[in-house]
Enzyme design. Structure first.
Site, PDB file in Angstrom:
ATOM      1  N   ARG A 240      21.009   5.197 -56.845  1.00  0.00           N
ATOM      2  CA  ARG A 240      21.240   6.029 -58.030  1.00  0.00           C
ATOM      3  C   ARG A 240      22.688   5.878 -58.470  1.00  0.00           C
ATOM      4  O   ARG A 240      23.587   5.737 -57.623  1.00  0.00           O
ATOM      5  CB  ARG A 240      21.018   7.516 -57.713  1.00  0.00           C
ATOM      6  CG  ARG A 240      19.585   7.964 -57.763  1.00  0.00           C
ATOM      7  CD  ARG A 240      19.004   7.939 -59.177  1.00  0.00           C
ATOM      8  NE  ARG A 240      17.622   8.384 -59.208  1.00  0.00           N
ATOM      9  CZ  ARG A 240      16.567   7.591 -59.047  1.00  0.00           C
ATOM     10  NH1 ARG A 240      16.717   6.295 -58.862  1.00  0.00           N
ATOM     11  NH2 ARG A 240      15.344   8.088 -59.105  1.00  0.00           N
ATOM     12  N   GLU A 269      24.067   6.306 -66.726  1.00  0.00           N
ATOM     13  CA  GLU A 269      23.237   5.284 -67.381  1.00  0.00           C
ATOM     14  C   GLU A 269      22.350   5.918 -68.455  1.00  0.00           C
ATOM     15  O   GLU A 269      21.995   7.091 -68.331  1.00  0.00           O
ATOM     16  CB  GLU A 269      22.390   4.533 -66.333  1.00  0.00           C
ATOM     17  CG  GLU A 269      21.377   5.402 -65.624  1.00  0.00           C
ATOM     18  CD  GLU A 269      20.649   4.658 -64.494  1.00  0.00           C
ATOM     19  OE1 GLU A 269      21.302   4.031 -63.647  1.00  0.00           O
ATOM     20  OE2 GLU A 269      19.407   4.733 -64.474  1.00  0.00           O
ATOM     21  N   HIS A 287      18.404  -0.852 -64.187  1.00  0.00           N
ATOM     22  CA  HIS A 287      17.525   0.049 -63.407  1.00  0.00           C
ATOM     23  C   HIS A 287      16.078  -0.459 -63.408  1.00  0.00           C
ATOM     24  O   HIS A 287      15.167   0.207 -63.924  1.00  0.00           O
ATOM     25  CB  HIS A 287      17.615   1.483 -63.944  1.00  0.00           C
ATOM     26  CG  HIS A 287      17.157   2.511 -62.941  1.00  0.00           C
ATOM     27  ND1 HIS A 287      17.668   3.775 -62.889  1.00  0.00           N
ATOM     28  CD2 HIS A 287      16.231   2.455 -61.947  1.00  0.00           C
ATOM     29  CE1 HIS A 287      17.075   4.463 -61.914  1.00  0.00           C
ATOM     30  NE2 HIS A 287      16.189   3.672 -61.328  1.00  0.00           N
TER      31      HIS A 287
HETATM   32  C1  8YV Z   1      12.021   4.486 -61.660  1.00  0.00           C
HETATM   33  C2  8YV Z   1      13.357   4.827 -59.536  1.00  0.00           C
HETATM   34  O1  8YV Z   1      11.907   3.430 -62.524  1.00  0.00           O
HETATM   35  O2  8YV Z   1      11.509   5.402 -58.219  1.00  0.00           O
HETATM   36  C3  8YV Z   1      12.659   5.643 -58.513  1.00  0.00           C
HETATM   37  O3  8YV Z   1      13.302   6.549 -57.951  1.00  0.00           O
HETATM   38  O4  8YV Z   1      14.514   4.871 -59.651  1.00  0.00           O
HETATM   39  C4  8YV Z   1      12.582   3.907 -60.403  1.00  0.00           C
HETATM   40  O5  8YV Z   1      11.559   3.308 -59.681  1.00  0.00           O
HETATM   41  C5  8YV Z   1      12.799   5.547 -62.330  1.00  0.00           C
HETATM   42  O6  8YV Z   1      12.837   6.679 -61.534  1.00  0.00           O
HETATM   43  C6  8YV Z   1      12.196   5.875 -63.693  1.00  0.00           C
HETATM   44  O7  8YV Z   1      11.580   7.126 -63.701  1.00  0.00           O
END
Ligand code: 8YV
Length: 331
Positions: A240, A269, A287
């Site tokens: 993150r 972001e 991401h």
């Molecule tokens: C997602 C992510 O694309 O699963 C997660 O925690 O970061 C990604 O797989 C993102 O959360 C979009 O909602």
């Protein structure tokens, strides 16, 4: 009356259709990013929401949307959701673990390799038409991956999957640090050795971040931590934004404190710290850690299954598959 739900971002059309079999669906095929005010507005009268990391679900929003019963987040991480505030109001939260583990581990490994072997820098060089001489002895010479020491900060399911890739496929020594040490069988399965955070920083040739974001992990990697790393080391963040101090990282890359970085996630972001855009020894991606077609479908499908079940429909009525706060189901 059929319950009303909101799908905050664009999703697979057949999954939106599936939700329409049970609910009155307000969706967002144009994929506009909703401001907090727009989100509050669109959630009026909705009992469920299929949300993503780009929406913040907090106490103020919950208080403004008292009909909301289920927040089904697309993603394994749910730091965009105030789970305590949801639980206090009897709102169920679900996420999408497991279905994305191997795909995200593939991506983490790919980003680490691209960073170590300077693939993005070299690609930009070719595109710019600057490849005019061949055989320069150190051109885009990076760090080895095979046989190097892989450091993993955050040893959940994705961290363990990355460890297996390193140990089994690339002959790496794998060291990790985590809030709690893994059970011996999981440690053996990952072929990884538990170390304290300072040892991880000092000994890793390639450090990969896979820990959840929380106030405790905010800037877990800042100027001090970067200074402890080897000048030849790389840092990869697929976890993150906010876990790394992006300004400090840009300064460290510029100063040669570490060799290179690969970032899939950023503080604030989709904005990217302008200093990061200026340094050459970096690979930047938007991401996309879980973004294989099969896995993104599986995530959307699991979220839809959770939402249908959470609102009392379908074969699992009342029993969503992957609740984050299952205590709400018992109350
Ligand atoms: C997602 C992510 O694309 O699963 C997660 O925690 O970061 C990604 O797989 C993102 O959360 C979009 O909602």
């Amino acid at each position: 009356m059929r319950p009303a739900i909101l799908v905050t971002r664009a999703t697979f059309p057949d999954i939106a259709d599936r939700l329409r079999q049970h609910f009155d669906v307000t969706d967002n095929p144009g994929d506009t990013v909703l401001s907090p005010a727009e989100l509050t507005d669109r959630l009026q009268g909705k009992q469920g929401v299929m949300s993503t990391g780009s929406e913040r679900i907090d106490a103020a929003l919950l208080d403004a949307c008292p009909q909301l019963k289920a927040v089904c987040n697309v993603g394994v991480g749910y730091n965009n959701v105030d789970v305590a505030a949801c639980t206090a109001r009897g709102v169920l939260v679900t996420n999408t673990p497991d279905v994305l583990t191997e795909t995200t581990a593939d991506f983490g490994f790919a980003l680490m390799m691209a960073t170590a072997r300077r693939i993005a820098e070299a690609e930009r060089f070719v595109r710019r038409g600057e490849w005019t001489k061949t055989g320069i002895y150190d051109q885009f010479a990076g760090g080895d991956v095979y046989g190097a020491t892989l450091g993993i900060l955050g040893m959940g399911r994705i961290g363990q999957a990355i460890a297996r890739r390193g140990a089994v496929g690339f002959g790496m020594r794998v060291i990790y640090h985590n809030r709690s040490r893994l059970a011996p069988e999981l440690e053996d399965g990952s072929q990884a050795e538990y170390v304290d955070k300072d040892t991880l920083l000092r000994e890793a040739d390639h450090l990969v971040l896979v820990l959840p974001y929380s106030p405790q992990s905010h800037h877990a990697i800042g100027a001090n931590e970067l200074a402890m790393m080897k000048p030849t080391a790389t840092l990869t963040n697929i976890a993150r934004g906010g876990i790394v101090d992006d300004a400090a990282l840009a300064a460290a890359l510029r100063a040669g404190t570490i060799a290179a970085a690969g970032l899939d996630v950023f503080e604030g972001e989709p904005r990217v710290h302008p200093d990061l855009l200026e340094v050459p020894n970096i690979v930047l991606t938007p991401h996309i850690g879980s973004a294989s077609v099969r896995t993104r479908r599986a995530m959307a499908q699991l979220t839809a299954d959770n939402l249908v079940a959470a609102l009392g429909h379908g074969p699992n009525a009342g029993r969503p598959l992957t609740p984050v706060n299952p205590q709400v189901l018992l109350s």
